[in-house]
Design a protein around this motif. Structure first.
Motif, PDB file in Angstrom:
ATOM      1  N   GLU A  94       1.325  58.380 -26.122  1.00  0.00           N
ATOM      2  CA  GLU A  94       0.340  58.381 -25.110  1.00  0.00           C
ATOM      3  C   GLU A  94      -0.017  59.791 -24.773  1.00  0.00           C
ATOM      4  OE1 GLU A  94       3.375  56.810 -25.107  1.00  0.00           O
ATOM      5  OE2 GLU A  94       2.599  54.605 -25.325  1.00  0.00           O
ATOM      6  N   ARG A  95       0.994  60.523 -24.578  1.00  0.00           N
ATOM      7  CA  ARG A  95       0.518  61.968 -24.292  1.00  0.00           C
ATOM      8  C   ARG A  95      -0.035  62.698 -25.402  1.00  0.00           C
ATOM      9  NH1 ARG A  95      -1.332  65.626 -21.893  1.00  0.00           N
ATOM     10  NH2 ARG A  95      -0.434  67.409 -21.692  1.00  0.00           N
ATOM     11  N   GLU A  96       0.324  62.233 -26.773  1.00  0.00           N
ATOM     12  CA  GLU A  96      -0.713  62.921 -27.763  1.00  0.00           C
ATOM     13  C   GLU A  96      -2.130  62.549 -27.724  1.00  0.00           C
ATOM     14  OE1 GLU A  96       0.174  61.949 -32.113  1.00  0.00           O
ATOM     15  OE2 GLU A  96       1.129  63.843 -31.885  1.00  0.00           O
ATOM     16  N   GLY A  97      -2.210  61.094 -27.435  1.00  0.00           N
ATOM     17  CA  GLY A  97      -3.556  60.606 -27.216  1.00  0.00           C
ATOM     18  C   GLY A  97      -4.456  61.331 -26.158  1.00  0.00           C
ATOM     19  N   GLU A  98      -3.732  61.496 -24.987  1.00  0.00           N
ATOM     20  CA  GLU A  98      -4.561  62.249 -23.961  1.00  0.00           C
ATOM     21  C   GLU A  98      -4.621  63.674 -24.389  1.00  0.00           C
ATOM     22  OE1 GLU A  98      -1.517  62.457 -20.865  1.00  0.00           O
ATOM     23  OE2 GLU A  98      -1.901  60.465 -20.342  1.00  0.00           O
ATOM     24  N   LEU A  99      -3.829  64.420 -25.328  1.00  0.00           N
ATOM     25  CA  LEU A  99      -4.073  65.936 -25.577  1.00  0.00           C
ATOM     26  C   LEU A  99      -5.474  65.694 -26.441  1.00  0.00           C
ATOM     27  CD1 LEU A  99      -1.467  68.383 -26.352  1.00  0.00           C
ATOM     28  CD2 LEU A  99      -3.461  68.325 -27.691  1.00  0.00           C
ATOM     29  N   TYR A 100      -5.357  64.921 -27.463  1.00  0.00           N
ATOM     30  CA  TYR A 100      -6.573  64.736 -28.263  1.00  0.00           C
ATOM     31  C   TYR A 100      -7.894  64.474 -27.456  1.00  0.00           C
ATOM     32  CZ  TYR A 100      -3.375  64.531 -32.395  1.00  0.00           C
ATOM     33  OH  TYR A 100      -2.339  65.117 -33.460  1.00  0.00           O
ATOM     34  N   ALA A 101      -7.807  63.405 -26.570  1.00  0.00           N
ATOM     35  CA  ALA A 101      -9.045  63.322 -25.768  1.00  0.00           C
ATOM     36  C   ALA A 101      -9.564  64.550 -25.030  1.00  0.00           C
ATOM     37  CB  ALA A 101      -8.874  62.159 -24.757  1.00  0.00           C
ATOM     38  N   ALA A 102      -8.629  65.475 -24.492  1.00  0.00           N
ATOM     39  CA  ALA A 102      -9.323  66.863 -24.214  1.00  0.00           C
ATOM     40  C   ALA A 102      -9.651  67.792 -24.941  1.00  0.00           C
ATOM     41  CB  ALA A 102      -7.733  67.348 -23.492  1.00  0.00           C
ATOM     42  N   VAL A 103      -9.058  67.795 -26.285  1.00  0.00           N
ATOM     43  CA  VAL A 103      -9.683  68.506 -27.410  1.00  0.00           C
ATOM     44  C   VAL A 103     -11.099  68.153 -27.727  1.00  0.00           C
ATOM     45  CG1 VAL A 103      -9.461  68.994 -29.840  1.00  0.00           C
ATOM     46  CG2 VAL A 103      -7.558  69.111 -28.406  1.00  0.00           C
ATOM     47  N   LEU A 104     -11.327  66.770 -27.753  1.00  0.00           N
ATOM     48  CA  LEU A 104     -12.609  66.191 -28.246  1.00  0.00           C
ATOM     49  C   LEU A 104     -13.522  66.713 -27.047  1.00  0.00           C
ATOM     50  CD1 LEU A 104     -11.525  63.002 -29.982  1.00  0.00           C
ATOM     51  CD2 LEU A 104     -12.087  65.104 -31.025  1.00  0.00           C
ATOM     52  N   SER A 151      -5.697  69.997 -20.906  1.00  0.00           N
ATOM     53  CA  SER A 151      -4.564  69.071 -21.287  1.00  0.00           C
ATOM     54  C   SER A 151      -3.310  68.948 -20.567  1.00  0.00           C
ATOM     55  CB  SER A 151      -4.430  68.983 -22.677  1.00  0.00           C
ATOM     56  OG  SER A 151      -3.741  70.080 -23.001  1.00  0.00           O
ATOM     57  N   ARG A 152      -3.116  70.318 -19.601  1.00  0.00           N
ATOM     58  CA  ARG A 152      -1.951  70.722 -18.889  1.00  0.00           C
ATOM     59  C   ARG A 152      -1.046  70.552 -19.834  1.00  0.00           C
ATOM     60  NH1 ARG A 152      -4.748  66.895 -16.179  1.00  0.00           N
ATOM     61  NH2 ARG A 152      -2.957  65.097 -16.793  1.00  0.00           N
ATOM     62  N   CYS A 153      -1.066  71.361 -20.961  1.00  0.00           N
ATOM     63  CA  CYS A 153       0.034  71.474 -21.989  1.00  0.00           C
ATOM     64  C   CYS A 153      -0.049  73.078 -22.279  1.00  0.00           C
ATOM     65  CB  CYS A 153      -0.633  70.563 -23.179  1.00  0.00           C
ATOM     66  SG  CYS A 153       0.555  71.086 -24.320  1.00  0.00           S
ATOM     67  N   SER A 154       1.313  73.477 -22.284  1.00  0.00           N
ATOM     68  CA  SER A 154       1.320  74.945 -22.826  1.00  0.00           C
ATOM     69  C   SER A 154       0.798  75.112 -23.985  1.00  0.00           C
ATOM     70  CB  SER A 154       2.910  75.170 -22.841  1.00  0.00           C
ATOM     71  OG  SER A 154       3.647  74.727 -23.965  1.00  0.00           O
ATOM     72  N   LYS A 155       0.364  76.423 -24.252  1.00  0.00           N
ATOM     73  CA  LYS A 155      -0.219  77.082 -25.328  1.00  0.00           C
ATOM     74  C   LYS A 155       0.778  77.094 -26.651  1.00  0.00           C
ATOM     75  CE  LYS A 155      -2.197  81.160 -25.886  1.00  0.00           C
ATOM     76  NZ  LYS A 155      -3.041  82.188 -25.831  1.00  0.00           N
ATOM     77  N   ALA A 156       2.093  77.303 -26.228  1.00  0.00           N
ATOM     78  CA  ALA A 156       3.173  77.523 -27.138  1.00  0.00           C
ATOM     79  C   ALA A 156       3.403  76.081 -27.681  1.00  0.00           C
ATOM     80  CB  ALA A 156       4.509  77.954 -26.547  1.00  0.00           C
ATOM     81  N   THR A 157       3.029  74.911 -27.053  1.00  0.00           N
ATOM     82  CA  THR A 157       3.316  73.666 -27.356  1.00  0.00           C
ATOM     83  C   THR A 157       2.480  73.349 -28.499  1.00  0.00           C
ATOM     84  OG1 THR A 157       4.686  72.828 -25.503  1.00  0.00           O
ATOM     85  CG2 THR A 157       3.477  71.244 -27.118  1.00  0.00           C
ATOM     86  N   LEU A 158       0.946  73.644 -28.246  1.00  0.00           N
ATOM     87  CA  LEU A 158       0.076  73.395 -29.054  1.00  0.00           C
ATOM     88  C   LEU A 158       0.263  74.006 -30.368  1.00  0.00           C
ATOM     89  CD1 LEU A 158      -3.030  73.739 -26.716  1.00  0.00           C
ATOM     90  CD2 LEU A 158      -1.947  71.692 -27.403  1.00  0.00           C
TER      91      LEU A 158
END
Length: 204
Positions: free
Chosen positions: A24-34, A54-61
């Motif tokens: 689910e989180r990965e899907g949210e992140l991909y949606a933010a990218v697109l 995506s409210r995700c750290s750049k380090a995680t990306l």
């Protein structure tokens, strides 16, 4: 605790922990990218902007995708712009008709991939990531369609036109928009398959 144990403990503490994202989180992140890709294009897209959106750290990306090319390619792959998995109707014509239907049903996502076309020519890392995650798997499935057709005796084992199946199908889609200024709909693609692709494959 001995020197060896202390060294091991220090290495363990210093080693980065690879976070596991839920689907689910990965899907949210991909949606933010697109969304970012649609708004600003590939060249202007930054990892900082994706991280904020995506409210995700750049380090995680970076830990998960190593950089922008693989992240963008993975996001596009997530929406499956062209997926031939499980395609096996029992005949070459049936497989190609189903291929055409799947291609047309995913036009919106194919257009998203087209939107980064210019960047693909300039960015070798992006081109490689797109080919690895999106193009190569579908080319292998097209090869499987042709292998089954050979096994059934529908095309010759050394059919010279078989190598050009992806070029013929994909070329027809983009050519119609350029030549006729019309979208390649299922009816058009099936007529093209009946009058161009199938005859050249079967008679070669």
């Amino acid at each position: 605790m001995g020197p060896a144990e202390k060294t091991a403990e220090k290495k363990s503490a210093a080693a980065p922990r690879r976070s596991r994202l839920t689907p689910e989180r990965e899907g949210e992140l991909y949606a933010a990218v697109l969304d970012e890709l649609r708004e600003v294009g590939y060249d202007a897209l930054t990892m900082d902007a994706v991280a904020a959106r995506s409210r995700c750290s750049k380090a995680t990306l970076y830990r998960q995708w190593q950089g922008k090319p693989r992240l963008v390619a993975s996001a596009i792959r997530h929406v499956k712009p062209f997926d031939l998995s499980g395609l096996d109707t029992g005949s070459l014509a049936g497989d190609l008709y189903e291929l055409a239907d799947r291609f047309c049903h995913s036009r919106k996502d194919v257009e998203l991939a087209q939107a980064i076309g210019v960047a693909l020519h300039r960015n070798e890392d992006l081109a490689e990531a797109m080919h690895e995650t999106i193009v190569r798997p579908e080319l292998e499935r097209m090869d499987e369609i042709l292998d089954r057709a050979r096994a059934r005796g529908e095309i010759a084992p050394d059919c010279p036109a078989a190598d050009f199946l992806p070029h013929m199908v994909i070329g027809a889609v983009f050519a119609r928009s350029m030549v006729e200024q019309r979208e390649a709909d299922p009816d058009y693609l099936k007529r093209y398959l009946d009058n161009v692709v199938l005859p050249v494959l079967v008679r070669s």
